[in-house]
Design an enzyme around this catalytic site. Structure first.
Site, PDB file in Angstrom:
ATOM      1  CE  LYS A 157      -4.033  -2.227   2.365  1.00 16.94           C
ATOM      2  NZ  LYS A 157      -4.585  -2.651   3.440  1.00 16.94           N
ATOM      3  CD  GLN A 194      -3.185  -4.419   6.464  1.00 14.98           C
ATOM      4  OE1 GLN A 194      -3.331  -3.527   5.622  1.00 14.98           O
ATOM      5  NE2 GLN A 194      -3.803  -5.500   6.225  1.00 14.98           N
ATOM      6  CG  ASP A 220      -9.935  -0.587   4.631  1.00 11.17           C
ATOM      7  OD1 ASP A 220      -9.820  -0.716   3.311  1.00 11.17           O
ATOM      8  OD2 ASP A 220      -9.498  -1.086   5.500  1.00 11.17           O
TER       9      ASP A 220
END
Length: 291
Positions: free
Chosen positions: A56, A100, A123
């Site tokens: 990422k 995460q 997200d």
């Protein structure tokens, strides 16, 4: 038997999206006075998570997004993380925040997610953003299903009036996926591991989305000839020689002889998920700057 299905290339599309985002950022950076910022919070030493985070951050650097990544030791407390999220919510340099997963067992992932400001929820999983999706309102969308929709759109695959079956009902993929397909006027069925006569249901699908996390669960007998098959699964399996590789939830070789189009693993939905994360971060950046 020769493979007949067309490959839906998520990697190529993700590269194209990253190029577009890079151009957008380059154009606006001077005007706004800063680049977009994404904070990825990682707790502990899960090697798969570490690899995802590196990926990422590399993608961020490629398009011109600043990473405000923070890596915490395994024993970090819930309160400490909540305080960090509160600071990031107030930080004008940060447009997107994500935690995460998975987290160490002593931490409550759902509670942490609720602490993220909905407009910085990179997200797309905050209840406010899921509520906006249910209501058909604009908002940040869950990255993986949004990536599936973008890939289907790129290949001009018609959804209106089609029968779509989503196998899997997680809040990460299955549920938002079904809502997005419904929004596109598909007729949607959600199936899962407890579904009876699963094969009868999947065999009826014009568009079949597999998101179960079970390697090779979907076989060729479960697919209607000419169907569009999207494999969201990313499973690491180890063969008898101890070599590991990534496989999806569908039996690719067999199904590629039956389906009209299919996504590969790797190189299908994985890169699209990261591209949508970057897209969400840039969308938040544009909102905060009034563009």
């Amino acid at each position: 038997m020769k493979q007949t299905a067309k490959i839906l290339d998520g990697k190529a599309l993700a590269d194209k999206i990253q190029q577009e985002l890079s151009e957008t950022i380059a154009k606006l950076q001077g005007k706004i006075g800063r680049s977009p910022g994404l904070a990825v919070l990682m707790v502990g030493d899960n090697p798969a998570s570490a690899a995802y985070v590196r990926n990422k951050e590399k993608s961020c650097a490629k398009v011109g997004i600043t990473s405000f990544g923070k890596h915490f030791p395994t024993q970090t407390s819930q309160t400490e993380l909540e305080e960090v999220i509160a600071q990031l919510n107030e930080d004008d340099q940060v447009d997107g925040i994500l935690v995460q997963l998975p987290l160490p067992n002593h931490l409550d992932a759902v509670s942490l997610l609720h602490q993220i400001a909905p407009d910085k929820d990179a997200d797309g999983l905050h209840p406010v953003n899921l509520g906006r999706l249910v209501r058909g309102e604009t908002g940040l969308r869950s990255c993986t299903p949004a990536g599936v929709m973008r890939l289907l759109a790129e290949y001009k695959i018609p959804l209106q009036g089609k029968k779509a079956v989503v196998v899997g009902r997680s809040i990460l993929v299955g549920k938002p996926m079904a809502l997005m397909l419904l929004e596109a006027n598909a007729t949607v069925t959600i199936a899962h591991s407890k579904t009876q006569d699963l094969q009868d249901i999947t065999k009826d699908a014009d568009i079949l989305i597999a998101a179960t996390g079970i390697p090779g669960m979907i076989n060729a007998q479960m697919v209607k000839p000419g169907a569009i098959v999207v494999d969201v699964g990313i499973n690491r399996v180890t063969d008898s020689n101890g070599k590991s590789r990534l496989v999806g939830d569908v039996q690719f070789e067999a199904i590629a002889n039956v389906a009209e189009c299919i996504t590969p693993v790797p190189g299908g939905i994985g890169p699209m998920t990261v591209a949508m994360l970057l897209q969400n971060t840039v969308s938040s950046y544009l909102q905060t700057t009034g563009n």
